[in-house]
Design an enzyme around this catalytic site. Structure first.
Site, PDB file in Angstrom:
ATOM      1  N   GLU A   1       2.104  -1.731   3.810  1.00 33.27           N
ATOM      2  CA  GLU A   1       1.930  -2.097   2.403  1.00 33.27           C
ATOM      3  C   GLU A   1       0.470  -1.874   2.006  1.00 33.27           C
ATOM      4  O   GLU A   1      -0.341  -2.803   2.055  1.00 33.27           O
ATOM      5  CB  GLU A   1       2.319  -3.568   2.167  1.00 33.27           C
ATOM      6  CG  GLU A   1       3.800  -3.838   2.312  1.00 33.27           C
ATOM      7  CD  GLU A   1       4.226  -5.188   1.739  1.00 33.27           C
ATOM      8  OE1 GLU A   1       3.353  -5.936   1.235  1.00 33.27           O
ATOM      9  OE2 GLU A   1       5.430  -5.485   1.782  1.00 33.27           O
TER      10      GLU A   1
ATOM     11  N   TYR B   1      10.750  -5.731   3.918  1.00 35.55           N
ATOM     12  CA  TYR B   1       9.754  -5.643   2.835  1.00 35.55           C
ATOM     13  C   TYR B   1       9.534  -6.957   2.099  1.00 35.55           C
ATOM     14  O   TYR B   1       8.611  -7.088   1.312  1.00 35.55           O
ATOM     15  CB  TYR B   1      10.119  -4.532   1.832  1.00 35.55           C
ATOM     16  CG  TYR B   1      11.419  -4.752   1.081  1.00 35.55           C
ATOM     17  CD1 TYR B   1      11.443  -5.535  -0.064  1.00 35.55           C
ATOM     18  CD2 TYR B   1      12.613  -4.181   1.518  1.00 35.55           C
ATOM     19  CE1 TYR B   1      12.624  -5.744  -0.755  1.00 35.55           C
ATOM     20  CE2 TYR B   1      13.793  -4.374   0.834  1.00 35.55           C
ATOM     21  CZ  TYR B   1      13.802  -5.156  -0.305  1.00 35.55           C
ATOM     22  OH  TYR B   1      14.969  -5.368  -0.982  1.00 35.55           O
TER      23      TYR B   1
ATOM     24  N   ASP C   1      -1.434  -8.282  -4.852  1.00 33.54           N
ATOM     25  CA  ASP C   1      -0.940  -6.909  -4.860  1.00 33.54           C
ATOM     26  C   ASP C   1      -1.705  -6.173  -5.952  1.00 33.54           C
ATOM     27  O   ASP C   1      -1.855  -6.692  -7.053  1.00 33.54           O
ATOM     28  CB  ASP C   1       0.560  -6.861  -5.169  1.00 33.54           C
ATOM     29  CG  ASP C   1       1.378  -7.549  -4.087  1.00 33.54           C
ATOM     30  OD1 ASP C   1       0.997  -7.463  -2.913  1.00 33.54           O
ATOM     31  OD2 ASP C   1       2.394  -8.181  -4.443  1.00 33.54           O
TER      32      ASP C   1
ATOM     33  N   HIS D   1      -1.004  -4.510  -0.566  1.00 31.61           N
ATOM     34  CA  HIS D   1      -1.036  -5.959  -0.361  1.00 31.61           C
ATOM     35  C   HIS D   1      -2.336  -6.364   0.341  1.00 31.61           C
ATOM     36  O   HIS D   1      -2.566  -6.017   1.488  1.00 31.61           O
ATOM     37  CB  HIS D   1       0.186  -6.404   0.453  1.00 31.61           C
ATOM     38  CG  HIS D   1       0.215  -7.879   0.748  1.00 31.61           C
ATOM     39  ND1 HIS D   1       1.068  -8.766   0.118  1.00 31.61           N
ATOM     40  CD2 HIS D   1      -0.499  -8.625   1.615  1.00 31.61           C
ATOM     41  CE1 HIS D   1       0.862  -9.982   0.598  1.00 31.61           C
ATOM     42  NE2 HIS D   1      -0.089  -9.927   1.515  1.00 31.61           N
TER      43      HIS D   1
ATOM     44  N   SER E   1       5.969 -16.244   2.694  1.00 33.34           N
ATOM     45  CA  SER E   1       5.217 -15.259   1.914  1.00 33.34           C
ATOM     46  C   SER E   1       3.741 -15.625   1.872  1.00 33.34           C
ATOM     47  O   SER E   1       3.371 -16.769   1.608  1.00 33.34           O
ATOM     48  CB  SER E   1       5.743 -15.193   0.479  1.00 33.34           C
ATOM     49  OG  SER E   1       4.869 -14.390  -0.297  1.00 33.34           O
TER      50      SER E   1
ATOM     51  N   HIS F   1       1.860 -14.711  -0.355  1.00 28.93           N
ATOM     52  CA  HIS F   1       1.526 -14.976  -1.764  1.00 28.93           C
ATOM     53  C   HIS F   1       1.549 -16.473  -2.074  1.00 28.93           C
ATOM     54  O   HIS F   1       0.892 -16.924  -2.999  1.00 28.93           O
ATOM     55  CB  HIS F   1       2.486 -14.218  -2.682  1.00 28.93           C
ATOM     56  CG  HIS F   1       2.188 -12.742  -2.727  1.00 28.93           C
ATOM     57  ND1 HIS F   1       1.188 -12.211  -3.508  1.00 28.93           N
ATOM     58  CD2 HIS F   1       2.727 -11.698  -2.073  1.00 28.93           C
ATOM     59  CE1 HIS F   1       1.137 -10.901  -3.342  1.00 28.93           C
ATOM     60  NE2 HIS F   1       2.072 -10.565  -2.454  1.00 28.93           N
TER      61      HIS F   1
HETATM   62 ZN   LIG Z   1       2.148  -8.625  -1.667  1.00 29.24          ZN
END
Ligand SMILES: [Zn+2]
Length: 218
Positions: A188, A123, A139, A191, A130, A132
């Site tokens: 997810e 996760y 998110d 995301h 990442s 991000h």
């Molecule tokens: Zn995320």
């Protein structure tokens, strides 16, 4: 000289005309070859792009000093999406966006110490991996937050709305259900990754992932 060129051109035309009988299948073969080569992978300052789209996953990393901040266009589209979701009585909210390499490092370490590395890897991304960190991932959640960051988010009106509408704003559900083996991440539904409207529409229609679409491994 001109005459000579003209003669050469006619000769080549005749040659190709003569060859047409045997070469009826050739354009198809060529098209197939072109299709296979259509995705162009480039690297600039340690960042990988496929057809100009930044790629980061379990195998492809970003440099530790890559810190572009939030992508302005992506954030603009996210805000527009959240605003327009209100028209359908959906209370979508922003939960997180750009995350630096250092922040991801701290997060990952805390997850590993809590759940162990194998569980954390399902996760959470290792630092440098990442999405991000690219400034292109966000998110989202619901106002009441009861299902935020859970797969059950998809069952909320907000999660359902995102699934049906995010592509219109240039976003894809980056880690879809049933694609865990391909993306390396569990589902997810919260995301989102900004890829622009055209690619987002294609990926939505084909119910695929960036890895499958670009024909690159994760
Ligand atoms: Zn995320």
């Amino acid at each position: 000289m001109k005459k000579l060129f003209l003669a050469a051109s006619i000769a080549s035309l005749m040659l190709s005309a003569c060859g047409t009988h045997d070469e009826t299948d050739e354009p198809n073969k060529q098209q197939v070859a072109e299709k296979k080569e259509q995705h162009k992978v480039t690297r600039k300052d340690g960042v990988t792009y496929v057809d100009g789209h930044l790629l980061v996953n379990k195998k492809v990393s970003l440099p530790s000093d890559y810190a572009p901040g939030e992508n302005a266009e992506a954030r603009k589209q996210l805000d527009r999406m959240i605003q327009e979701s209100r028209q359908d009585d959906v209370n979508l909210v922003f939960r997180s966006g750009f995350r630096s390499y250092e922040t991801q490092q701290q997060l990952y370490r805390s997850y590993v110490s809590r759940d162990g590395e194998a569980a954390a890897d399902k996760y959470s991304a290792k630092p440098g991996h990442s999405e991000h960190q690219s400034g292109l991932a966000f998110d989202v959640g619901s106002v009441d937050a009861s299902d935020d960051f859970k797969t059950s988010f998809v069952k909320t009106p907000e999660g359902q709305w995102v699934k049906d509408h995010a592509h219109k704003y240039g976003f894809i559900i980056r880690y879809p259900e049933g694609k865990e083996a391909i993306t390396g991440y569990q589902y997810e539904p919260w995301h989102l990754r900004y890829v622009g409207k055209e690619l987002a529409q294609t990926i939505h229609n084909e119910e695929t992932t960036l890895e499958e679409y670009f024909e690159v491994g994760q």
